[in-house]
Design a protein around this motif. Sequence first.
Motif, PDB file in Angstrom:
ATOM      1  N   ARG A 152       1.231   5.555   0.014  1.00 34.59           N
ATOM      2  CA  ARG A 152       0.538   6.807   0.506  1.00 34.59           C
ATOM      3  C   ARG A 152       1.505   7.939  -0.142  1.00 34.59           C
ATOM      4  O   ARG A 152       2.534   8.122   0.094  1.00 34.59           O
ATOM      5  CB  ARG A 152       0.259   6.850   1.682  1.00 34.59           C
ATOM      6  CG  ARG A 152      -0.546   8.298   1.955  1.00 34.59           C
ATOM      7  CD  ARG A 152      -0.845   8.374   3.645  1.00 34.59           C
ATOM      8  NE  ARG A 152       0.500   8.921   4.114  1.00 34.59           N
ATOM      9  CZ  ARG A 152       0.475   8.691   5.224  1.00 34.59           C
ATOM     10  NH1 ARG A 152       0.081   7.997   6.141  1.00 34.59           N
ATOM     11  NH2 ARG A 152       1.661   9.006   5.844  1.00 34.59           N
ATOM     12  N   GLU A 200       2.280  11.897  -0.558  1.00 37.23           N
ATOM     13  CA  GLU A 200       2.186  13.035   0.161  1.00 37.23           C
ATOM     14  C   GLU A 200       2.990  14.255  -0.318  1.00 37.23           C
ATOM     15  O   GLU A 200       3.735  14.121  -1.205  1.00 37.23           O
ATOM     16  CB  GLU A 200       2.964  12.882   1.513  1.00 37.23           C
ATOM     17  CG  GLU A 200       2.274  12.158   2.548  1.00 37.23           C
ATOM     18  CD  GLU A 200       3.032  11.960   3.959  1.00 37.23           C
ATOM     19  OE1 GLU A 200       4.076  12.313   3.983  1.00 37.23           O
ATOM     20  OE2 GLU A 200       2.531  11.190   4.663  1.00 37.23           O
ATOM     21  N   VAL A 214       0.924  -1.040   0.125  1.00 36.87           N
ATOM     22  CA  VAL A 214      -0.092  -0.053   0.002  1.00 36.87           C
ATOM     23  C   VAL A 214       0.931   1.128   0.230  1.00 36.87           C
ATOM     24  O   VAL A 214       1.799   1.353   0.556  1.00 36.87           O
ATOM     25  CB  VAL A 214      -1.034   0.125   1.211  1.00 36.87           C
ATOM     26  CG1 VAL A 214      -1.822   1.297   1.367  1.00 36.87           C
ATOM     27  CG2 VAL A 214      -1.855  -1.237   1.204  1.00 36.87           C
ATOM     28  N   CYS A 265      -3.140  12.179  -3.352  1.00 36.84           N
ATOM     29  CA  CYS A 265      -2.871  11.896  -1.936  1.00 36.84           C
ATOM     30  C   CYS A 265      -4.029  11.643  -0.925  1.00 36.84           C
ATOM     31  O   CYS A 265      -3.470  11.516   0.491  1.00 36.84           O
ATOM     32  CB  CYS A 265      -2.107  13.320  -1.483  1.00 36.84           C
ATOM     33  SG  CYS A 265      -0.789  13.937  -2.430  1.00 36.84           S
ATOM     34  N   ALA A 266      -5.049  11.350  -1.148  1.00 36.50           N
ATOM     35  CA  ALA A 266      -6.206  11.192  -0.414  1.00 36.50           C
ATOM     36  C   ALA A 266      -5.993  10.144   0.583  1.00 36.50           C
ATOM     37  O   ALA A 266      -6.514  10.073   1.628  1.00 36.50           O
ATOM     38  CB  ALA A 266      -7.457  11.328  -1.196  1.00 36.50           C
ATOM     39  N   GLU A 267      -5.504   8.917  -0.075  1.00 32.31           N
ATOM     40  CA  GLU A 267      -5.576   7.743   0.844  1.00 32.31           C
ATOM     41  C   GLU A 267      -4.493   6.738   0.219  1.00 32.31           C
ATOM     42  O   GLU A 267      -4.277   6.875  -0.847  1.00 32.31           O
ATOM     43  CB  GLU A 267      -7.096   6.902   0.760  1.00 32.31           C
ATOM     44  CG  GLU A 267      -7.547   6.530  -0.724  1.00 32.31           C
ATOM     45  CD  GLU A 267      -8.846   6.019  -0.613  1.00 32.31           C
ATOM     46  OE1 GLU A 267      -8.918   4.954  -1.166  1.00 32.31           O
ATOM     47  OE2 GLU A 267      -9.844   6.856  -0.141  1.00 32.31           O
ATOM     48  N   GLY A 268      -4.237   5.753   1.125  1.00 35.08           N
ATOM     49  CA  GLY A 268      -3.205   4.540   0.620  1.00 35.08           C
ATOM     50  C   GLY A 268      -3.976   3.790  -0.524  1.00 35.08           C
ATOM     51  O   GLY A 268      -5.127   3.508  -0.255  1.00 35.08           O
ATOM     52  N   ARG A 269      -3.012   3.247  -1.557  1.00 39.17           N
ATOM     53  CA  ARG A 269      -3.828   2.513  -2.575  1.00 39.17           C
ATOM     54  C   ARG A 269      -2.691   1.618  -2.940  1.00 39.17           C
ATOM     55  O   ARG A 269      -1.579   1.644  -2.720  1.00 39.17           O
ATOM     56  CB  ARG A 269      -3.968   3.739  -3.643  1.00 39.17           C
ATOM     57  CG  ARG A 269      -4.774   4.848  -3.593  1.00 39.17           C
ATOM     58  CD  ARG A 269      -4.887   5.564  -4.830  1.00 39.17           C
ATOM     59  NE  ARG A 269      -5.831   6.674  -4.636  1.00 39.17           N
ATOM     60  CZ  ARG A 269      -6.200   7.343  -5.768  1.00 39.17           C
ATOM     61  NH1 ARG A 269      -5.765   7.297  -6.907  1.00 39.17           N
ATOM     62  NH2 ARG A 269      -7.045   8.361  -5.206  1.00 39.17           N
TER      63      ARG A 269
END
Length: 105
Positions: free
Chosen positions: A85, A87, A83, A96-100
């Motif tokens: 993330r 920044e 995952v 940058c909104a969430e882990g993918r």
Amino acid sequence: CDMPHAPLARLSAAARASGAKLVACWSAGLAGGVFVDCGEAFVVSDPTGEPPRQALLEHVSCGEEGVATTVQEQPHGLQDGDVVRFEGVRGMEALCAEGRTFAVR
């Protein structure tokens, strides 16, 4: 400075019986330890236990199948299924909104 296993096992069993989680810490000068039992349902999804890694981005494409390229001199060490993330990618706040999860090439 090892805490004997038997007292920890008793504390852990009592915590689980009451539906509570257990965090036990002890200290002996400069040495110490931590024991954590979050119950049977707790899942650890970090296979290595290593701290999160950071890498500088060299380029992020804007295409449908975006490609993020890291600075070559700083290997990221990522694998498929990790995952990620992002920044501080200016102009791409949605990234940058969430882990993918991404494929690593």
